[in-house]
Design a protein around this motif. Sequence first.
Motif, short mmCIF file in Angstrom:
data_model
loop_
_atom_site.label_atom_id
_atom_site.label_comp_id
_atom_site.label_asym_id
_atom_site.label_seq_id
_atom_site.Cartn_x
_atom_site.Cartn_y
_atom_site.Cartn_z
N MET A 1 -64.68 8.78 119.28
CA MET A 1 -63.54 7.89 119.45
C MET A 1 -62.78 8.27 120.71
SD MET A 1 -60.44 7.07 116.96
CE MET A 1 -59.57 8.34 117.80
N CYS A 2 -62.12 7.31 121.26
CA CYS A 2 -61.50 7.64 122.54
C CYS A 2 -60.15 6.97 122.68
CB CYS A 2 -62.41 7.19 123.65
SG CYS A 2 -63.49 5.87 123.15
N SER A 3 -59.36 7.51 123.57
CA SER A 3 -58.03 6.96 123.78
C SER A 3 -58.10 5.89 124.85
CB SER A 3 -57.11 8.08 124.21
OG SER A 3 -57.66 8.70 125.35
N ARG B 1 -65.87 7.67 133.62
CA ARG B 1 -66.16 8.96 132.98
C ARG B 1 -66.36 8.78 131.49
NH1 ARG B 1 -62.20 12.04 137.14
NH2 ARG B 1 -63.91 12.47 138.57
N HIS B 2 -65.49 8.01 130.89
CA HIS B 2 -65.62 7.83 129.46
C HIS B 2 -66.88 7.02 129.11
CE1 HIS B 2 -64.98 7.38 125.35
NE2 HIS B 2 -65.01 6.07 125.47
N SER B 3 -67.16 6.00 129.90
CA SER B 3 -68.37 5.21 129.65
C SER B 3 -69.61 6.09 129.76
CB SER B 3 -68.46 4.05 130.64
OG SER B 3 -67.28 3.28 130.58
N ALA C 1 -69.75 9.16 128.97
CA ALA C 1 -69.84 9.94 127.73
C ALA C 1 -70.66 9.16 126.70
CB ALA C 1 -68.45 10.26 127.21
N HIS C 2 -70.47 7.83 126.66
CA HIS C 2 -71.30 7.01 125.75
C HIS C 2 -72.78 7.14 126.13
CE1 HIS C 2 -68.41 4.17 123.57
NE2 HIS C 2 -67.64 5.03 124.21
N VAL C 3 -73.04 7.11 127.44
CA VAL C 3 -74.43 7.22 127.89
C VAL C 3 -75.01 8.58 127.48
CG1 VAL C 3 -75.99 7.15 129.89
CG2 VAL C 3 -73.98 5.65 129.82
N LEU D 1 -67.54 3.96 117.89
CA LEU D 1 -66.18 3.70 117.48
C LEU D 1 -65.30 4.04 118.67
CD1 LEU D 1 -64.18 3.60 115.05
CD2 LEU D 1 -64.71 6.01 114.74
N CYS D 2 -64.53 3.08 119.16
CA CYS D 2 -63.86 3.37 120.42
C CYS D 2 -62.81 2.35 120.79
CB CYS D 2 -64.94 3.38 121.50
SG CYS D 2 -64.33 3.88 123.07
N ARG D 3 -61.72 2.84 121.37
CA ARG D 3 -60.66 1.93 121.80
C ARG D 3 -60.91 1.36 123.18
NH1 ARG D 3 -56.57 5.73 120.22
NH2 ARG D 3 -56.13 5.39 118.05
N PRO E 1 -60.83 1.34 127.41
CA PRO E 1 -61.80 0.38 127.95
C PRO E 1 -63.04 1.06 128.54
CG PRO E 1 -60.02 0.77 129.51
CD PRO E 1 -59.72 1.61 128.31
N HIS E 2 -64.05 0.25 128.81
CA HIS E 2 -65.30 0.74 129.39
C HIS E 2 -65.70 -0.11 130.57
CE1 HIS E 2 -65.39 2.44 125.42
NE2 HIS E 2 -66.17 3.36 125.91
N VAL E 3 -66.70 0.36 131.29
CA VAL E 3 -67.26 -0.48 132.34
C VAL E 3 -67.96 -1.65 131.63
CG1 VAL E 3 -67.57 1.42 133.94
CG2 VAL E 3 -69.41 0.87 132.35
ZN LIG Z 1 -65.65 4.81 124.24
#
Ligand SMILES: [Zn+2]
Length: 586
Positions: free
Chosen positions: A1-3, A13-15, A17-19, A123-125, A127-129
């Motif tokens: 989960m992410c903020s 960076r967060h996207s 992490a999904h990869v 599960l995630c808030r 935003p992403h690319v």
């Molecule tokens: Zn996420």
Amino acid sequence: MCSNQTNEIDVKRHSTAHVLAMAVLDLHPDAKLGIGPVIDDGFYYDFETKEPITEDELKKIEKKMKKLISQNIDFEKTELDIDEAKEKFENENQKYKVELIDDLKSEGEETISIYTSKDFSDLCRGPHVKNTKEINAKALKITRLAGAYWKSDEDREQLTRIYGVIFETKEELDEYNQRLIEAKKRDHRKIGKELDLFTFSDLVGAGLPLFTPKGTLLRDTIVDKIQTLQAKHGYEKVTIPHITKKELYETSGHWEKFGDELFKVKGQTDQEFVMKPMNCPHHTQIYASTQRSYRDLPVRYMETTMVYRDEQAGELLGLSRVRAISQDDGHVFCTPQQIESEVQNIVSVIREFYTSLDMFTEGNYWVSVSVRDPKEVDKCLGNPKDWDLAEKTLEEIAKKEGFNYKIVEGEAAFYGPKLDFMFTDALGREWQLATAQLDFVMPERFGLEYTDENGDKQTPVMIHRAIAGSLERFLSVIIEHFAGAFPLWLSPVQAVVIPVSDKFDDYGKNVVEKLQQAGFRAELDNDSETLGKRIRVAQKVKTPYMLIVGEKEITDNTVAVRSRDNGDEGVISIDEMIAKMQEEII
Ligand SMILES: [Zn+2]
Ligand SMILES: [Zn+2]
């Protein structure tokens, strides 16, 4: 989960992490996923796997990630009803995600957002690319593995944390790698060993550094400098024992604050003692030992002494985080009217000390005037009028001194506002080192008093101040900042005299003696090694001056100077050498 991330690189960076999670699931289909937030320069993700993830596997994971990124995968957001989301992750056997959904549910959430990329959803808030083509695979690097407890709780499962970095460009990644190489070279643990400054022993225990003669010289030189500067400003040395009854800390409020971090000591009776985690409460008792009138104030105590805190084993790191902490401590007890001149006094010492290290330079420091959060004024203890005046005074001092300062709301301690001095090191990292903190609470707690001009009892203000702070942490910072090449005044050995052969030992000894008589720390190196080897040794331990002596030098009463910073500096007389060093130190 992410903020919620807002800045563009953090979204990438967060996207990424999904990869990373996708890549790990591909290699370990049984992996249970923890969380995957953004951190400085990159991201991490926590996993639980049947087959442990190994260091060797990181390359493979990175390769897999790059391949996934090159597939131009879309990220799609969907909102699910919270129970539906729970069912989905239960079906996928993701127990940690299910736990997070339960937590959100108990907080009153009704829907959950999910981001899906290919057949992976998280599960995630956001935003992403929108698509992995926004991520530059060439600027990606998986850096390391670590253990981490689920929800940082030592009683919960231990997961494997994989760290990575990602930048906009390959050049930025190269720079990052360069910084890492430089940081490794400057690592204080490595340099500490090379310069023979400190050591650790399994028999003594983790986080309990032992300082060698050279390391002790380094410490003492710092302490002497600080104490000499302070003595000029009216500070007097005091000395306190290292254990105390627990009642002292119950009165000060530290018993509750330090809790598990306190080392407890058992004596022959039931009386409970603790190793001191700080010195302020003891110093209040020296103040309280006699009647004070306004004429006696300010009272200024200084003491360099160790405090003990039972830091968690996993947090200990070289000298940066230790269990026995040497503090260059000091406390002032004064009237409210004296706050300004006393803080001014402390600021002068801080300025002089950091100037001697060449760290108090434009662009390399700033001062935080740490004040109350205006929204939380009622949470601060003490009289609001005292606070108002003190905050104004601190800002005026910062202004008058011409400091590069910022007012930082919400950074005050609950007991008073403060000035915090932040310094940037050679690697661009920022450290809070010196501080001056006003305290309206502790004097009250200990019932400290003085009699004012009208014969009435008043409570003094207490000022805590640190110049270097924890000596261990300070050493870790400056060892890395200088890469062991300390300014002349601070070098444990300031000059090494090297005779070209044993015929010249007596003259060499004579030079050492003259330097020592002039107050310098000098040594003779007459080992049976070659001249070249002995010069290399002196260079490796970053000795500021190597003075080479042979036939010609004896005849002319001179030394051939080789400096750490400038190489060959020619032949000069011993007196000229002494004058040169004296000038450099002032
Ligand atoms: Zn996420
Ligand atoms: Zn204190």
